[in-house]
Design an enzyme around this catalytic site. Structure first.
Site, PDB file in Angstrom:
ATOM      1  N   HIS A 389    -112.507-110.522 -12.927  1.00 59.51           N
ATOM      2  CA  HIS A 389    -112.300-109.183 -12.370  1.00 59.51           C
ATOM      3  C   HIS A 389    -110.865-109.036 -11.859  1.00 59.51           C
ATOM      4  O   HIS A 389    -110.141-108.103 -12.250  1.00 59.51           O
ATOM      5  CB  HIS A 389    -113.299-108.952 -11.235  1.00 59.51           C
ATOM      6  CG  HIS A 389    -113.143-107.631 -10.534  1.00 59.51           C
ATOM      7  ND1 HIS A 389    -113.972-106.560 -10.757  1.00 59.51           N
ATOM      8  CD2 HIS A 389    -112.244-107.205  -9.596  1.00 59.51           C
ATOM      9  CE1 HIS A 389    -113.594-105.533 -10.016  1.00 59.51           C
ATOM     10  NE2 HIS A 389    -112.546-105.906  -9.293  1.00 59.51           N
ATOM     11  N   GLU A 390    -110.448-109.956 -11.001  1.00 58.50           N
ATOM     12  CA  GLU A 390    -109.096-109.870 -10.447  1.00 58.50           C
ATOM     13  C   GLU A 390    -108.038-110.123 -11.515  1.00 58.50           C
ATOM     14  O   GLU A 390    -106.933-109.570 -11.445  1.00 58.50           O
ATOM     15  CB  GLU A 390    -108.931-110.848  -9.280  1.00 58.50           C
ATOM     16  CG  GLU A 390    -109.901-110.628  -8.126  1.00 58.50           C
ATOM     17  CD  GLU A 390    -109.862-109.212  -7.556  1.00 58.50           C
ATOM     18  OE1 GLU A 390    -108.850-108.511  -7.751  1.00 58.50           O
ATOM     19  OE2 GLU A 390    -110.855-108.814  -6.920  1.00 58.50           O
ATOM     20  N   HIS A 393    -107.126-106.880 -13.065  1.00 59.99           N
ATOM     21  CA  HIS A 393    -106.108-106.180 -12.282  1.00 59.99           C
ATOM     22  C   HIS A 393    -104.716-106.750 -12.548  1.00 59.99           C
ATOM     23  O   HIS A 393    -103.749-106.015 -12.755  1.00 59.99           O
ATOM     24  CB  HIS A 393    -106.406-106.327 -10.788  1.00 59.99           C
ATOM     25  CG  HIS A 393    -107.547-105.507 -10.294  1.00 59.99           C
ATOM     26  ND1 HIS A 393    -107.655-104.155 -10.514  1.00 59.99           N
ATOM     27  CD2 HIS A 393    -108.645-105.846  -9.556  1.00 59.99           C
ATOM     28  CE1 HIS A 393    -108.760-103.693  -9.946  1.00 59.99           C
ATOM     29  NE2 HIS A 393    -109.381-104.698  -9.358  1.00 59.99           N
ATOM     30  N   HIS A 396    -103.378-105.867 -15.919  1.00 61.02           N
ATOM     31  CA  HIS A 396    -103.001-104.457 -15.889  1.00 61.02           C
ATOM     32  C   HIS A 396    -101.615-104.317 -15.268  1.00 61.02           C
ATOM     33  O   HIS A 396    -100.740-103.612 -15.801  1.00 61.02           O
ATOM     34  CB  HIS A 396    -104.038-103.686 -15.070  1.00 61.02           C
ATOM     35  CG  HIS A 396    -103.975-102.203 -15.259  1.00 61.02           C
ATOM     36  ND1 HIS A 396    -104.830-101.339 -14.615  1.00 61.02           N
ATOM     37  CD2 HIS A 396    -103.153-101.406 -16.002  1.00 61.02           C
ATOM     38  CE1 HIS A 396    -104.554-100.085 -14.960  1.00 61.02           C
ATOM     39  NE2 HIS A 396    -103.536-100.104 -15.787  1.00 61.02           N
TER      40      HIS A 396
END
Length: 601
Positions: A389-390, A393, A396
């Site tokens: 999940h992180e 980020h 991105h």
């Protein structure tokens, strides 16, 4: 008794290396003074930007450069503080950085009003006269949308100077919850004494031993409830700040103001709440199934996280999780994997929990730094999901900064959670494709269903609560602890239905949710998860054009409006279709899980 290690006892390879931002604190303090000096000097540029296109370019880049320097300082101080919130030295650095944010905001408060004082035609004439301003066209277009909500230069300066004061409630909440609260000693499944923490709490709620779950639940809330009136005061003050700022800027509500920052229309929020409420029967169905499979005479709120399939059959050390993450994300292509590998080898991740460390997990960084990840690692499947999940980020951030200039080198909060939850969906698909043991598959499906419950349903529940307290405060209602707990408790009962006991402690859950201080952030977790479901399906189709469209979204930053970025990636978020796709996936996997549960009886 097992205790969390002090920061100094954590192995270096499991900590992030911040020396690439500043080699030492002295370098940080030197730049603090430089930014203070630059902030003072930039005031002299006021009144110059309308003289010519060249002046507009010169003034605009000077303002952006100052904010670029500030961003680097702020990130260093906040990361240092978060690694040990009890460290007075880094509390001081964080305080300096926060104060500097207000200083710079005040020093540059004249800029936007001066730009917006120009007519649309005059502004465009200046832009067209200076070729270098072509790269800033979208920046000015977005700024122009704030024309009706931007105040005079003196008023903007006054508001900017008060930012440090406006942030006091959130800061007080953070210090109290992360550093000052002392949780009781509880027993784990083996009967060993362990000091409860926010990080350990999540693990204990997944225990297959009911007494462990109950003890952790009641132990944690016994502490929060001691300070519920203090938390009510901090949250009420934060809500008043949001409402005051919105009213001052001529918005109809705090929600409208918050969503306008990301160019998101109200229909996106309303579609979410309406669609989720129309599918509460699916959540009730899942909760009923959980009670039946666990064979509990009563299902409590603390029973909603333990795996229905029993003791987790999948667990990973941090090193093992890295390899699994690389395999699961390989569908995103070789360059993506190379960048993830670089994150693993460059000490960009702060891995384990230590005394005073900020709870939870996040990805952070600045345009001129690598993206960093904070974890509080536990050897669990949940931690593997948190890692990917992180990493979503961070990738991105990496692709945005590698492909966009500074003025577009960040991305809207609205699209931020989409990259992270797309990664979670890809990991779920990878596990379901590679795990053939029915028990393991059932566990993965249960994890997905729990994730959907926690992200789409739970975050929408939070969004309803957040909107309610803002509206009530705007109408003059005092946000006391009892008032908020009464509404929250009833809201929780409506969401989860009659199959679960709404334990009295859960009515005070709002006391421990930091996102309520983020000003209408939580709904974006739900919209992001739903959009990610569609994007993951497109990536997994094997169509290289769809994968490239997704990578294009990662590279876009803020170079276009968030909804336009998502349309280009393949999802129209102004319509409820993507939400219905997500619920269809939930129902499909719930049906598969029911069948597996029958086989495993």
């Amino acid at each position: 008794m097992k205790q969390l290690p002090k920061r100094s006892a954590v192995p270096e390879q499991l900590t992030w290396d911040l020396t690439s931002i500043y080699p030492d604190d002295a370098s940080f303090k030197k730049d603090v003074q430089q930014v203070k000096d630059a902030a003072e000097q930039i005031k002299s540029l006021s009144g110059q930007l309308s003289r010519s296109g060249a002046d507009l370019y010169r003034v605009t880049t000077a303002v952006l450069d100052l904010n670029r320097q500030l961003e680097r300082l702020y990130v260093y101080a906040s990361l240092k503080n978060d690694q040990d919130t009890g460290n007075a030295t880094y509390q001081d650095l964080a305080g300096q950085a926060e104060s500097l944010v207000a200083t710079v905001a005040s020093a540059t408060a004249w800029y936007e009003p001066e730009v917006l004082a120009l007519s649309a035609a005059d502004l465009q004439k200046l832009i067209d006269s200076e070729p270098r301003l072509a790269d800033y066209q979208h920046l000015f277009d977005v700024l122009a949308e704030q024309r009706d909500h931007t105040l005079s230069t003196s008023e903007e300066k006054l508001l900017a100077g008060a930012q440090d004061i406006f942030g006091a409630s959130a800061k007080t909440y953070s210090v109290l919850s992360d550093a000052d609260l002392k949780f009781p000693v509880v027993q784990d499944a083996e009967g060993k004494d362990v000091r409860l923490s926010e990080g350990l709490y999540g693990v204990l709620l997944q225990s297959t031993t009911p007494r462990v779950r109950e003890q952790a639940f009641k132990g944690l809330y016994s502490v929060y409830q001691q300070f519920r009136h203090t938390f009510a005061s901090t949250l009420a003050s934060e809500v008043k700040t949001h409402n005051f700022t919105a009213k001052t800027r001529h918005y109809a509500s705090a929600r409208e103001a918050a969503m306008a920052e990301n160019q998101i229309p109200a229909q996106v929020y309303d579609n979410l709440v309406t669609t989720v409420n129309s599918h509460l029967d699916s959540l009730h169905d899942y909760v009923h199934l959980r009670r039946d499979i666990l064979g509990l005479p009563e299902l409590h709120m603390y029973d909603l996280y333990t795996p229905i399939t029993g003791e987790p059959s999948l667990s990973y050390t941090y090193e093992e999780a890295q390899q699994e993450a690389l395999k699961a994300l390989s569908v995103l292509g070789p360059d993506y994997i190379d960048q993830v590998q670089a994150m693993f080898t460059s000490r960009a991740i702060d891995v384990v929990e230590n005394q005073g460390k900020r709870t939870g997990a996040y990805s952070g960084g600045a345009y001129d730094t690598k993206p960093y990840i904070l974890l509080n690692w536990q050897d669990s499947l949940e931690s593997l999901f948190t890692l990917v999940h992180e990493m979503g980020h961070s990738m991105h951030s990496h692709y945005t900064r590698a492909n966009q200039p500074f003025q577009y080198g960040d991305y809207s909060i609205f699209v931020a959670e989409i990259a992270s939850t797309t990664n979670e969906n890809l990991l779920t698909d990878y596990l379901l494709k590679t795990q053939t043991d029915p028990k393991v598959r059932a566990y993965v499906l249960n994890h997905y269903l729990d994730g959907f419950k926690g992200t789409v349903y739970r975050q929408t529940q939070f969004a309803e609560f957040e909107d309610f307290i803002h509206q009530q405060a705007a109408d003059g209602q005092s946000l006391t602890a009892d008032f908020m707990s009464d509404f929250y408790g009833k809201l929780n009962e409506r969401y989860y239905g009659d199959a679960v006991i709404s334990d009295p402690e859960i009515a005070d859950e709002w006391t421990r949710i930091p996102h309520f201080y983020y000003n209408y952030y939580v709904y974006q977790y739900a919209t992001g998860f739903a959009a990610a479901t569609t994007l993951a399906q497109r990536i997994l189709s094997g169509d290289p054009e769809k994968r490239e469209a997704y990578l294009g979204y990662l590279k876009s930053g803020s170079s276009a409006a968030p909804l336009d970025v998502m349309r280009a990636a393949g999802v129209d978020m102004t319509k409820p279709d993507y939400l219905e796709t997500a619920f269809a996936t939930f129902d499909e996997r719930l049906a598969e899980f029911k069948e597996l549960a029958k086989q495993l009886k």
